[in-house]
Design an enzyme around this catalytic site. Structure first.
Site, PDB file in Angstrom:
ATOM      1  N   HIS A  12      -3.428   3.229  13.461  1.00 35.23           N
ATOM      2  CA  HIS A  12      -2.120   3.883  13.544  1.00 35.23           C
ATOM      3  C   HIS A  12      -2.358   5.327  14.003  1.00 35.23           C
ATOM      4  O   HIS A  12      -3.409   5.899  13.712  1.00 35.23           O
ATOM      5  CB  HIS A  12      -1.511   3.855  12.137  1.00 35.23           C
ATOM      6  CG  HIS A  12      -0.120   4.386  12.042  1.00 35.23           C
ATOM      7  ND1 HIS A  12       0.157   5.724  11.935  1.00 35.23           N
ATOM      8  CD2 HIS A  12       1.081   3.756  11.998  1.00 35.23           C
ATOM      9  CE1 HIS A  12       1.471   5.897  11.832  1.00 35.23           C
ATOM     10  NE2 HIS A  12       2.053   4.713  11.874  1.00 35.23           N
ATOM     11  N   ASP A  62      -7.665   3.461   5.391  1.00 34.00           N
ATOM     12  CA  ASP A  62      -6.212   3.614   5.486  1.00 34.00           C
ATOM     13  C   ASP A  62      -5.578   2.368   4.866  1.00 34.00           C
ATOM     14  O   ASP A  62      -5.552   1.299   5.472  1.00 34.00           O
ATOM     15  CB  ASP A  62      -5.816   3.766   6.965  1.00 34.00           C
ATOM     16  CG  ASP A  62      -4.306   3.802   7.151  1.00 34.00           C
ATOM     17  OD1 ASP A  62      -3.567   3.639   6.159  1.00 34.00           O
ATOM     18  OD2 ASP A  62      -3.866   3.983   8.305  1.00 34.00           O
ATOM     19  N   GLN A  88      -1.021  -0.398   4.722  1.00 40.11           N
ATOM     20  CA  GLN A  88      -0.471  -1.761   4.825  1.00 40.11           C
ATOM     21  C   GLN A  88      -1.216  -2.762   3.949  1.00 40.11           C
ATOM     22  O   GLN A  88      -0.929  -3.958   4.019  1.00 40.11           O
ATOM     23  CB  GLN A  88      -0.516  -2.241   6.288  1.00 40.11           C
ATOM     24  CG  GLN A  88       0.241  -1.374   7.281  1.00 40.11           C
ATOM     25  CD  GLN A  88       1.761  -1.454   7.122  1.00 40.11           C
ATOM     26  OE1 GLN A  88       2.298  -2.269   6.365  1.00 40.11           O
ATOM     27  NE2 GLN A  88       2.467  -0.586   7.827  1.00 40.11           N
ATOM     28  N   LYS A  96       6.014   2.175   1.232  1.00 37.36           N
ATOM     29  CA  LYS A  96       5.687   0.830   1.744  1.00 37.36           C
ATOM     30  C   LYS A  96       5.350  -0.132   0.609  1.00 37.36           C
ATOM     31  O   LYS A  96       4.991  -1.281   0.841  1.00 37.36           O
ATOM     32  CB  LYS A  96       4.512   0.907   2.719  1.00 37.36           C
ATOM     33  CG  LYS A  96       4.834   1.690   4.002  1.00 37.36           C
ATOM     34  CD  LYS A  96       3.708   1.563   4.981  1.00 37.36           C
ATOM     35  CE  LYS A  96       3.729   2.608   6.068  1.00 37.36           C
ATOM     36  NZ  LYS A  96       4.797   2.439   7.045  1.00 37.36           N
ATOM     37  N   CYS A 110       3.645   2.999  16.559  1.00 34.16           N
ATOM     38  CA  CYS A 110       2.718   4.125  16.340  1.00 34.16           C
ATOM     39  C   CYS A 110       1.271   3.672  16.494  1.00 34.16           C
ATOM     40  O   CYS A 110       0.372   4.144  15.778  1.00 34.16           O
ATOM     41  CB  CYS A 110       2.938   4.791  14.983  1.00 34.16           C
ATOM     42  SG  CYS A 110       4.579   5.441  14.761  1.00 34.16           S
TER      43      CYS A 110
HETATM   44  N1  C6P Z   1       3.444   2.571   9.726  1.00 30.74           N
HETATM   45  C1  C6P Z   1       5.102   1.126  10.734  1.00 30.74           C
HETATM   46  O1  C6P Z   1       6.252   0.801  11.026  1.00 30.74           O
HETATM   47  P1  C6P Z   1       3.488   7.191   6.777  1.00 30.74           P
HETATM   48  O2  C6P Z   1       4.429   7.240   7.932  1.00 30.74           O
HETATM   49  O3  C6P Z   1       2.684   8.450   6.649  1.00 30.74           O
HETATM   50  O4  C6P Z   1       4.142   6.753   5.526  1.00 30.74           O
HETATM   51  O5  C6P Z   1       2.419   6.038   7.104  1.00 30.74           O
HETATM   52  C2  C6P Z   1       1.618   6.159   8.225  1.00 30.74           C
HETATM   53  C3  C6P Z   1       0.845   4.913   8.467  1.00 30.74           C
HETATM   54  C4  C6P Z   1      -0.534   4.958   8.381  1.00 30.74           C
HETATM   55  N2  C6P Z   1      -1.272   3.856   8.551  1.00 30.74           N
HETATM   56  C5  C6P Z   1      -0.708   2.667   8.800  1.00 30.74           C
HETATM   57  C6  C6P Z   1      -1.575   1.466   8.954  1.00 30.74           C
HETATM   58  C7  C6P Z   1       0.676   2.554   8.899  1.00 30.74           C
HETATM   59  O6  C6P Z   1       1.221   1.363   9.158  1.00 30.74           O
HETATM   60  C8  C6P Z   1       1.481   3.711   8.758  1.00 30.74           C
HETATM   61  C9  C6P Z   1       2.967   3.633   8.914  1.00 30.74           C
HETATM   62  C10 C6P Z   1       4.868   2.323   9.854  1.00 30.74           C
HETATM   63  O7  C6P Z   1       4.128   0.459  11.098  1.00 30.74           O
HETATM   64  C11 C6P Z   1       5.665   3.503  10.309  1.00 30.74           C
HETATM   65  S1  C6P Z   1       5.131   4.100  11.885  1.00 30.74           S
END
Ligand code: C6P
Length: 413
Positions: free
Chosen positions: A122, A199, A202, A225, A367
């Site tokens: 991401h 990370d 997910q 999430k 992203c």
């Molecule tokens: N992915 C998606 O629709 P934040 O935005 O900081 O809460 O999370 C960032 C992030 C980091 N790593 C992974 C693997 C992610 O999937 C995400 C966020 C969302 O896929 C929003 S772009």
């Protein structure tokens, strides 16, 4: 066995209608819905305990502090960290990764050092390292991908060398659903003396994660999430690593001694939590952890595997229409995330038509722009499931896609 109807009843938003249809929410990788207990925790805090933390001797402040620190304890035991001191509150996974980069990275990465990433990161686990590498003259290297969207580890020993100082990898890909072999990668990173960042944005909502078992040096995730509120995230770090790091943000509450000339830092985790923290949302994230643990992370993971297997079977029905489903084709290797492309139909058009049926999916590059481009498309449609979704919702998605294809083919639906 878990009772999905009972779980669904805990989520007020799931009973709403969208465009005249029962909501079918399949955008859980972007953010998840909140059970009533999490919503109530927010209301309860503001109605009964609202106060600042770690500052007051009055009753409300002590109640708020106790609840806030109790939530930290809950996160700590949820991921099995050595101590709750290792749990630093942030706004989200993105902020957590930036803190690692600005604090650990700027101190420890020098010219010629290498940072190893996967091609499915991401942007939040890509750009902080690109920026660090640009400023420090370091080099970013990437693992390769197999055709099925899993990592190709055949050349890992050439990629991970004594020059590698940091390996940062996504646990479960938001764009492909791939579940990566992170324990193995972490072990390899440590063998060459590199630190391992995981990370978990997910993974933590969907499976049991044990940071000590994986042995990662950092683990990051976002509350929203995993049924918690937006605006609250977590940075876990091993104590021996955190202890050598300087704060990125300075100000109130993160200091030990301050004079007109200088300041010294408070102990961890306060050292990294300048200013008034996001108290209510931290507490409500603790409630989300209670909710998840009550269902059982293994139950959640197993149920979602059923959804993944069923979805993989159903997507086969679309192969004759030329639909490409990206990512692994086994529920052992993939979470319940279906990213796909339909020739001749832009994902945004599909997303809009599905929305008309009450079905929420995400469309775009998710992203993960370099990854999506490497698949030979500029965007995909992505349906991502959670424990409150049903197999019937998989059917509704597939029917919605079929009817959209018919509409674009001959105007019927
Ligand atoms: N992915 C998606 O629709 P934040 O935005 O900081 O809460 O999370 C960032 C992030 C980091 N790593 C992974 C693997 C992610 O999937 C995400 C966020 C969302 O896929 C929003 S772009």
């Amino acid at each position: 066995m878990i009772d999905i109807n009972e779980i669904r009843n805990d989520f007020p938003i799931l009973s709403r209608k969208v465009n005249g249809h029962q909501l079918v929410y399949l955008d859980n990788a972007a953010t998840t819905h909140k059970p009533r207990s999490v919503i109530n925790a927010l209301v309860d805090f503001y109605e009964n305990h609202n106060s600042n933390v770690h500052r007051g001797v009055h009753t409300l402040s002590m109640e708020a502090t106790d609840q806030f620190e109790e939530a930290r304890e809950k996160i700590s035991s949820f991921i099995n960290s050595e101590t709750s001191q290792s749990i630093i509150w942030t706004r989200n996974a993105s902020e957590s990764l930036n803190i690692i980069s600005y604090s650990w990275g700027y101190k420890n990465i020098s010219e010629g050092d290498e940072i190893l990433l996967s091609p499915m990161e991401h942007h939040s686990n890509l750009i902080p390292w690109q920026e660090l590498a640009r400023v420090k003259g370091a080099k970013i290297k990437y693992l390769s991908l197999n055709d099925d969207g899993t990592l190709d580890l055949s050349n890992i020993d050439e990629l991970m060398t004594s020059n590698t100082k940091l390996v940062s990898i996504v646990h479960v890909s938001n764009a492909l659903g791939t579940i990566n072999p992170v324990k193995e990668l972490c072990e390899k990173a440590h063998q060459v003396g590199a630190l391992f960042v995981l990370d978990g944005a997910q993974s933590i909502p969907h499976m049991l994660v044990d940071v000590q078992e994986i042995d990662c040096d950092f683990f990051v995730f976002s509350g929203h999430k995993m049924m918690g509120p937006t605006g609250i995230g977590v940075l876990y770090g091993k104590m021996e690593v955190l202890e050598k790091m300087d704060p990125v943000f300075t100000g109130g509450e993160m200091v030990l001694e301050v004079s007109y000339e200088k300041a010294s830092w408070a102990d961890i985790p306060m050292r990294f939590e300048a200013g008034t923290p996001n108290i209510a949302d931290s507490i409500a994230l603790g409630t989300a952890v209670d909710y998840l643990q009550n269902i059982g992370m293994d139950n959640i993971h197993n149920y979602e595997k059923t959804i993944t297997s069923y979805g993989l079977e159903k997507f086969k029905e679309l192969e004759s229409e030329g639909v490409t489903l990206f990512g692994p084709k086994s529920s052992e290797l993939k979470g319940a995330v279906f990213s796909f492309h339909i020739p001749g139909i832009h994902p945004h058009d599909l997303g809009t038509i599905l929305d008309g049926m009450g079905i929420a999916v995400r469309t775009g590059h998710h992203c993960a722009m370099p990854l999506i481009r490497s698949l030979g498309v500029s965007a995909t449609a992505r349906a991502s499931f959670y424990v409150y979704n049903t197999l019937n919702e998989v059917d509704l998605l597939i029917d919605g896609i079929k009817s959209t294809i018919r509409y674009f083919t001959d105007g019927s639906n």
